[in-house]
Scaffold this motif. Structure first.
Motif, PDB file in Angstrom:
ATOM      1  N   LEU A   1     -15.484   1.333   1.531  1.00  0.00           N
ATOM      2  CA  LEU A   1     -15.847  -0.010   1.071  1.00  0.00           C
ATOM      3  C   LEU A   1     -14.653  -0.708   0.450  1.00  0.00           C
ATOM      4  CD1 LEU A   1     -18.122  -1.981   0.812  1.00  0.00           C
ATOM      5  CD2 LEU A   1     -18.768  -0.943  -1.337  1.00  0.00           C
ATOM      6  N   LEU A   2     -13.910   0.036  -0.364  1.00  0.00           N
ATOM      7  CA  LEU A   2     -12.723  -0.538  -1.005  1.00  0.00           C
ATOM      8  C   LEU A   2     -11.702  -0.968   0.033  1.00  0.00           C
ATOM      9  CD1 LEU A   2     -11.918   1.665  -4.122  1.00  0.00           C
ATOM     10  CD2 LEU A   2     -12.500  -0.750  -4.067  1.00  0.00           C
ATOM     11  N   GLN A   3     -11.552  -0.139   1.060  1.00  0.00           N
ATOM     12  CA  GLN A   3     -10.566  -0.476   2.089  1.00  0.00           C
ATOM     13  C   GLN A   3     -10.975  -1.730   2.842  1.00  0.00           C
ATOM     14  OE1 GLN A   3     -10.373   3.208   4.201  1.00  0.00           O
ATOM     15  NE2 GLN A   3      -8.558   3.898   3.111  1.00  0.00           N
TER      16      GLN A   3
ATOM     17  N   LEU B   1       0.816  -1.221   0.000  1.00  0.00           N
ATOM     18  CA  LEU B   1       0.000   0.000   0.000  1.00  0.00           C
ATOM     19  C   LEU B   1       0.841   1.260   0.000  1.00  0.00           C
ATOM     20  CD1 LEU B   1      -2.562  -1.207   2.623  1.00  0.00           C
ATOM     21  CD2 LEU B   1      -3.079  -0.655   0.267  1.00  0.00           C
ATOM     22  N   ALA B   2       2.163   1.092   0.210  1.00  0.00           N
ATOM     23  CA  ALA B   2       2.985   2.301   0.394  1.00  0.00           C
ATOM     24  C   ALA B   2       3.128   3.091  -0.894  1.00  0.00           C
ATOM     25  CB  ALA B   2       4.352   1.909   0.908  1.00  0.00           C
ATOM     26  N   GLY B   3       3.269   2.387  -2.009  1.00  0.00           N
ATOM     27  CA  GLY B   3       3.564   3.116  -3.235  1.00  0.00           C
ATOM     28  C   GLY B   3       2.350   3.447  -4.066  1.00  0.00           C
TER      29      GLY B   3
ATOM     30  N   CYS C   1      -8.540 -12.810   1.776  1.00  0.00           N
ATOM     31  CA  CYS C   1      -8.556 -13.457   0.458  1.00  0.00           C
ATOM     32  C   CYS C   1      -8.843 -12.460  -0.654  1.00  0.00           C
ATOM     33  CB  CYS C   1      -9.634 -14.535   0.428  1.00  0.00           C
ATOM     34  SG  CYS C   1      -9.280 -15.817   1.618  1.00  0.00           S
ATOM     35  N   ALA C   2      -8.467 -11.223  -0.459  1.00  0.00           N
ATOM     36  CA  ALA C   2      -8.826 -10.195  -1.449  1.00  0.00           C
ATOM     37  C   ALA C   2      -8.047 -10.333  -2.731  1.00  0.00           C
ATOM     38  CB  ALA C   2      -8.597  -8.813  -0.852  1.00  0.00           C
ATOM     39  N   ASP C   3      -7.094 -11.232  -2.774  1.00  0.00           N
ATOM     40  CA  ASP C   3      -6.272 -11.345  -3.983  1.00  0.00           C
ATOM     41  C   ASP C   3      -7.080 -11.787  -5.176  1.00  0.00           C
ATOM     42  OD1 ASP C   3      -4.263 -13.066  -1.686  1.00  0.00           O
ATOM     43  OD2 ASP C   3      -4.214 -10.922  -2.142  1.00  0.00           O
ATOM     44  N   ILE C   4      -8.219 -12.439  -4.919  1.00  0.00           N
ATOM     45  CA  ILE C   4      -9.022 -12.920  -6.046  1.00  0.00           C
ATOM     46  C   ILE C   4      -9.498 -11.742  -6.893  1.00  0.00           C
ATOM     47  CG2 ILE C   4     -10.934 -14.405  -6.667  1.00  0.00           C
ATOM     48  CD1 ILE C   4     -11.039 -15.117  -3.637  1.00  0.00           C
ATOM     49  N   GLU C   5      -9.872 -10.703  -6.217  1.00  0.00           N
ATOM     50  CA  GLU C   5     -10.449  -9.554  -6.918  1.00  0.00           C
ATOM     51  C   GLU C   5      -9.399  -8.504  -7.217  1.00  0.00           C
ATOM     52  OE1 GLU C   5     -13.252 -10.017  -7.819  1.00  0.00           O
ATOM     53  OE2 GLU C   5     -13.872 -11.624  -6.520  1.00  0.00           O
TER      54      GLU C   5
END
Lengths: 350, 382
Positions: free
Chosen positions: A178-180, A148-150, A187-191
């Motif tokens: 909502l995005l955060q 999230l840093a860059g 498991c947010a990697d799916i999206e």
């Protein structure tokens, strides 16, 4: 609520696209595109180039050559660009011939915003279901955190441009929350693909600038050069290592060249900031400008030269301290009808 | 260095009365910057860079008018007069000690950039000579005689020349304070007439001439001329040794800002004081020495970057002073800077917290360029 702290030039632009329904019809845009292509071929002909391989850069160069302008604002100069860049995107008419709107959320007023919120929430529920499935199967949850840093979220204006309709601050903050929440789930990697649409990379300022390595002269003493300017003064500085803190300007000592304490303090600043007051010798040449401008120019030149002697972190500190930025302030021009750049003539009642 | 300080202390006790450093010899390296050697005669290279103390009574007796204004303020603030021993002064003292008094007087010209300590060097030499018992003729600033003069009288002695009663009387008063005992010993050799009625007989002590000058202000400049002539003639004989110390000697050959009543500018030769002083500075007498300083700060019509004898004296002055021994004075060496900084710290003159750190010292050194005057002005507001 989210508050936007750092602003970029993107924020200051007005979003014309989301202001209202069409101002330019489709036929009008099509005609503009045809005219643009024709004009492009004419221009290529005029310049003696091949019309087929005439790129946008060639157009810009040709226009700058044919209509030279000294205006400071680049947007104010004559330009010839593709109509899609000139005319901002407009929302097409949202309802059909019978008057029935296409989108099911049309009567909410902010159809694209609410549809976006629905989509995002759908993804959120998807991720939760996937997570429950993994827990049911006792498989380990993936824990790869995104960097999230860059990166930063889209700004309100950018989101408005994407959706082509006006948003309020409240709406925008709800969407970002909502995005955060979505990203916080394991498991947010799916999206990931979906989330990438709403992210932007923040390039680190420093990486653009190249730091020259140290050069060595005959005796083996390391030195480096730097150039600086301020108002109308231009200065070059050569900083030598293993010195005693002696500084020579245009062949004379700084005590004689800058009798005023303020100018000497300006020269002292880069060395004092890095804590290297007595360690370097410096030879500078400066011309133009006045006493203060020359001092500022030498300061910038010496800071730039010192970059080669110093670690990257300290270079970043110097940049944040403002030692490496060119001071853009120049004398403002006098306007007609006024006595000076800002001062108006004395107002007489009669 | 600590041992040096203590050893000299014991040596000095046997010598002339010296005022010891006030504090108890403490843990701090105070002795490094100071020396308790209060007699300039005993100053050697060991003392270079150190400050020595002059007792306040001596200051009043020897320097009624010689010290720079800022230094006088410093004396009043710190309640003591500390002068730094520097190399040019040591060279001068060595030359003076080795000079043969039978020869014509040697001329020394102290020159250097602005604010490097020329006047202080001169004062150091004057202190030495007064300790040794010389007769000191100290002109604090010759520039005061060629500018800002309110009254100009036509001289009664010589019709072409102009008198300056105010400056002459001020100088006579200070001369009296510094050389009390000589004024009783030296006797006049000629009879001098002051106007129609008053006169000074032969064989009267010089103090009477001085009194006459002070009482009758109109004839003060002539009194000065008489004093100078008598002293010059009698120094040949060797009963006393004479030191002529002139600060700002380039004023004697430059231009003046004074104008006569018909608005024509005055040349320096037309001023009695300047004329007599020029005669003193010529080396046609023996039994002493002439030490002069060039000064750009008070000089008239000179560019601020000029500091060499050639530029400041002009052709006329250079020829008049030639041959001379030039003594350049430079900015502080690192050692001298350290001791000056240490002195300010110790007297709590530098109040700023950062000034006590090493970085602060480096900053001060950078900003002042090791120039004594700049350092003094910088340390003021801190």
């Amino acid at each position: 609520t989210l508050r936007l702290i750092c602003t970029t030039t993107a924020v200051q632009r007005k979003n014309v696209g989301a202001s209202g329904p069409e101002k330019y019809t489709e036929a009008f845009i099509k005609k503009q595109i045809e005219e643009f292509n024709l004009g492009k071929r004419h221009l290529a002909n005029m310049m003696g180039e091949d019309p087929e391989t005439f790129t946008q850069e060639d157009i810009d160069r040709a226009i700058a050559y044919l209509f030279p302008s000294g205006l400071f604002d680049k947007q104010a100069r004559p330009m010839m660009k593709h109509p899609t860049e000139v005319f901002p995107e407009q929302r097409k008419i949202q309802w059909g011939e019978d008057g029935r709107p296409f989108h099911f959320l049309f009567y909410t007023g902010k159809q694209s915003y609410y549809s976006l919120m629905h989509e995002t929430y759908e993804k959120f529920l998807n991720v939760q279901k996937h997570q429950d499935q993994l827990i049911a199967q006792d498989l380990p949850l993936q824990k790869e955190k995104r960097n999230l840093a860059g990166s930063r979220w889209l700004t309100k204006i950018e989101l408005e441009e994407m959706l082509l309709e006006k948003l309020s601050d409240d709406d925008y903050s709800r969407f970002i929350q909502l995005l955060q929440k979505l990203v916080a789930l394991p498991c947010a990697d799916i999206e990931e693909n979906y989330i990438q649409k709403f992210c932007k990379e923040v390039p680190v300022q420093l990486q653009r600038v190249v730091i020259e390595p140290l050069q060595y002269d005959e005796q083996g003493v390391a030195f480096s050069t730097g150039e600086g300017k301020r108002k109308t003064a231009r200065a070059t500085a050569i900083v030598y290592d293993n010195g005693t803190g002696k500084i020579t300007v245009n062949g004379t000592d700084i005590l004689h060249y800058f009798p005023v304490l303020q100018d000497r303090e300006q020269l002292l600043f880069p060395f004092q900031f890095l804590g290297r007051i007595g360690k370097h010798d410096m030879v500078c040449t400066v011309s133009g400008g006045g006493r203060s401008a020359q001092a500022g120019a030498i300061r910038l030149a010496s800071a730039k030269a010192l970059r080669s002697f110093v670690t990257e972190k300290e270079v970043e500190f110097m940049r944040q301290a403002g030692l490496l930025t060119v001071d853009p302030r120049v004398k403002e021009r006098k306007k007609p009808g006024q006595e000076g750049p800002r001062r108006k003539f004395t107002w007489k009642k009669r | 260095q600590l041992e040096h300080g203590c050893a000299l202390h014991t040596a000095a006790r046997g010598g002339l009365s010296s005022v010891s450093s006030q504090d108890v010899p403490a843990e701090r390296p105070r002795e490094v910057f100071h020396t308790s050697e209060s007699d300039p005669a005993k100053h050697t290279e060991q003392h270079e860079g150190r400050l020595y103390n002059i007792p306040l009574e001596e200051v009043k007796a020897v320097f009624p008018h010689g010290l720079p204004y800022r230094f006088q303020q410093q004396i009043r603030t710190f309640n003591e007069a500390r002068v730094m021993v520097r190399r040019p002064a040591l060279e001068l003292l060595a030359c003076l000690k080795g000079s043969n008094l039978a020869h014509p007087a040697v001329r020394y010209v102290i020159y250097g950039e602005r604010g490097t300590g020329k006047t202080m060097t001169l004062c150091h030499v004057v202190h030495y000579c007064s300790r040794q018992g010389w007769l000191v003729l100290h002109v604090p600033d010759a520039h005061l005689w060629v500018k800002n003069c309110k009254e100009l009288l036509q001289s009664s002695y010589n019709k072409d020349r102009l008198d300056q009663p105010l400056q002459a009387s001020v100088w006579l008063k200070n001369f009296k304070t510094s050389n009390e005992r000589f004024l009783q010993e030296i006797k006049t050799q000629k009879k001098y007439m002051w106007g129609k009625q008053e006169s000074t007989e032969e064989g009267r002590p010089l103090g009477e001439v001085v009194e006459q000058g002070l009482a009758r202000v109109r004839s003060a400049s002539d009194a000065v001329g008489v004093v100078l002539r008598e002293i010059k003639q009698q120094s040949h004989r060797g009963s006393f040794r004479l030191l002529v110390a002139v600060d700002g000697v380039n004023a004697l050959w430059g231009r003046t800002t004074l104008r006569k009543e018909d608005k024509s500018p005055v040349c320096p030769e037309e001023l009695t004081l300047v004329h007599n002083l020029r005669k003193m500075v010529r080396n046609d007498w023996s039994g002493g020495a002439i030490v002069t300083t060039l000064s750009q700060t008070g000089s008239l019509f000179q560019p601020s970057s000029a500091y060499t004898p050639h530029e400041l004296l002009g052709k006329e002055g250079f020829d008049a002073l030639d041959p001379f021994v030039p003594i350049p004075v430079a900015n502080y060496s690192p050692r001298e800077f350290e001791s000056c900084y240490g002195y300010y710290l110790e007297r709590k003159w530098l109040q700023h917290e950062k000034a006590h750190t090493e970085d602060g010292k480096a900053e001060l050194r950078f900003l002042s360029g090791s120039n004594p005057r700049q350092l003094d002005r910088l340390a003021g507001p801190l």
